[in-house]
Design an enzyme around this catalytic site. Structure first.
Site, PDB file in Angstrom:
ATOM      1  N   THR A 140     -32.238  84.006  72.086  1.00 28.57           N
ATOM      2  CA  THR A 140     -32.671  82.945  73.130  1.00 28.57           C
ATOM      3  C   THR A 140     -31.237  82.669  73.926  1.00 28.57           C
ATOM      4  O   THR A 140     -30.126  82.907  73.209  1.00 28.57           O
ATOM      5  CB  THR A 140     -33.128  81.662  72.579  1.00 28.57           C
ATOM      6  OG1 THR A 140     -32.090  81.275  71.892  1.00 28.57           O
ATOM      7  CG2 THR A 140     -34.164  81.756  71.552  1.00 28.57           C
ATOM      8  N   GLU A 275     -36.355 100.870  84.841  1.00 33.02           N
ATOM      9  CA  GLU A 275     -35.874 100.372  86.305  1.00 33.02           C
ATOM     10  C   GLU A 275     -36.675 100.921  87.243  1.00 33.02           C
ATOM     11  O   GLU A 275     -36.944  99.793  88.332  1.00 33.02           O
ATOM     12  CB  GLU A 275     -34.417 101.309  86.231  1.00 33.02           C
ATOM     13  CG  GLU A 275     -33.348 100.727  85.279  1.00 33.02           C
ATOM     14  CD  GLU A 275     -32.076 101.430  85.538  1.00 33.02           C
ATOM     15  OE1 GLU A 275     -30.976 100.953  85.104  1.00 33.02           O
ATOM     16  OE2 GLU A 275     -31.971 102.395  86.208  1.00 33.02           O
TER      17      GLU A 275
END
Length: 436
Positions: A140, A275
């Site tokens: 996280t 990408e």
């Protein structure tokens, strides 16, 4: 759409040849509807059905003069059909043909998108089930949290795609409509039965009401859902890109024989597919604002939406299907570096058990305050980081025994604890039968 990102089955739907063929099919269907109302004679309808065809070259020649593609289209048909062409375009306006035909092409494109999403779901489900018991360090804020199931990551994406499919079906239902209501949308020069016949013939839904055009809130909804799907694809792509970083190296795109990662650095293996998908997602989302602006037309209609839709729909469907297929292939060929995954779990020195120790002590010791035990554990984690010592040993050296026995502490440090609810989650996501 440039060839690099075009998809053959989508490109065929949106080709000029198919578009004008679809226009023709709509015009003929309207003649058939008039025939059922005893306006177009049987013989004339047969002549129209047998003779009608599209001559793109001639149509474009006529359009140079008329500056109106639908007028050029109907005049081209008149030359081909002859006197029976008087029934072509009877009682209707341009967008009765153009919008209905476009919605037919959108409907065909929607089916391809849905099929691709369902196929993509299968890949995600397979990866989830294969990795249900695979521990990976959860993160996280980009920082180590606690170990979790790698399968849950794929299950999450599966579930999100399921939500996207539900949204897409609703958006498809709302935009796949026939629009044959005339110049003002009031059916003044035709009958409602004409539109009903056309809708039934092409398996379209009906507008309850329209102006000269199908209202563009439907298009805005569809494109918004498409943009949302693109955001999910980009989310997955971003996660792969983060995992493929040299300092992480846990999950990577496949690298085929002969593939090159850099024009100058032979050692590079870049996440080019992810990408690519991230960039195309930005392109897809750029259309959203345009579609909301297209809903704002002057009075019963203007054509400010028409020009951009000619570009938008072929491009957005090509880009979306290309992106889904490329992401699916990327996941099929995904390399999961299990050794590096385990190394990262090991290098955390068991510090990820901090919450479990905290929770267990709070549940066991009724008199201890959260602040007291939290601060003690936090101090121990700081020592663990500073000395790179195993977290359990640091706890033992800091009087954790006044809260826990050695056996209780040892029992807490079971890494399988973090997988204990995984199957229950899988049961919810995949609707599989529980072991119990």
């Amino acid at each position: 759409m440039i060839n690099r990102y075009s998809v053959s089955d989508i490109s065929k739907i949106w080709s000029d040849e198919n578009k004008y063929k679809t226009w023709l099919n709509v015009e003929v269907a309207i003649c058939e509807a008039w025939n059922k109302l005893n306006i177009v004679p049987n013989d004339d309808l047969i002549s129209i059905q047998s003779r009608a065809s599209v001559d793109l070259v001639r149509m474009r020649e006529i359009e140079l003069e008329t500056k109106h593609d639908v007028v050029a289209f109907t005049r081209m048909l008149s030359e081909i059909i002859g006197k029976e062409a008087k029934w072509i375009h009877l009682g209707i306006t341009s967008t009765d043909v153009v919008d209905t035909a476009q919605n037919i092409m959108i409907k065909k494109s929607n089916q391809i998108v849905l099929n691709e999403l369902l196929n993509f779901q299968k890949t995600l489900k397979q990866l989830a089930l294969e990795n249900e018991k695979t521990l990976i360090m959860g993160r996280t804020h980009g920082m180590y949290g606690e170990p979790t199931s790698l399968g849950l990551k794929f299950a999450l994406w599966f579930d999100e795609i399921a939500n996207q499919i539900e949204r897409y079906k609703l958006a498809s239902q709302q935009i796949e409509v026939a629009k044959v209501s005339g110049s003002m949308g009031n059916y003044a020069n035709l009958e409602l039965e004409i539109e009903e016949y056309v809708a039934q013939k092409f398996s379209l839904n009906l507008n309850n009401i329209s102006t000269q055009v199908t209202q563009r809130d439907r298009h805005a909804f569809l494109v918004s859902v498409i943009a949302n799907i693109a955001s999910t694809l980009e989310k997955i792509a971003t996660e792969i890109r983060l995992f493929q970083r040299s300092d992480v190296n846990e999950i990577c795109e496949g690298f085929s024989a002969g593939q090159k990662g850099s024009s100058s650095m032979p050692h590079k293996k870049n996440p080019i597919s992810s990408e690519n998908i991230s960039g195309l997602a930005r392109y897809i989302r750029s259309y959203v604002g345009m579609t909301f602006e297209n809903n704002n037309l002057w009075h019963e209609r203007d054509i400010s939406h028409s020009s951009n839709e000619r570009i938008m729909f072929p491009d957005i469907f090509n880009t979306l299907v290309y992106s889904i297929r490329r992401m699916n292939d990327t996941l099929i060929n995904l390399h999961i570096n299990r050794e590096e995954i385990q190394n990262h779990i090991n290098e955390a020195n068991n510090i990820y058990f901090s919450q479990r120790v905290l929770t267990f002590v709070l549940m066991k010791k009724q008199t201890v305050s959260r602040e007291e035990i939290y601060d003690l554990i936090q101090e121990c984690t700081a020592q663990c980081f500073a000395t790179k010592t195993d977290f359990k040993e640091v706890l033992k050296n800091n009087n954790i025994n006044k809260f826990l026995t050695n056996k209780e502490l040892d029992d807490l440090f079971d890494v399988q604890f973090f997988l204990r609810q995984t199957h229950k989650i899988f049961t919810k996501v995949f609707k599989i039968k529980s072991d119990k």
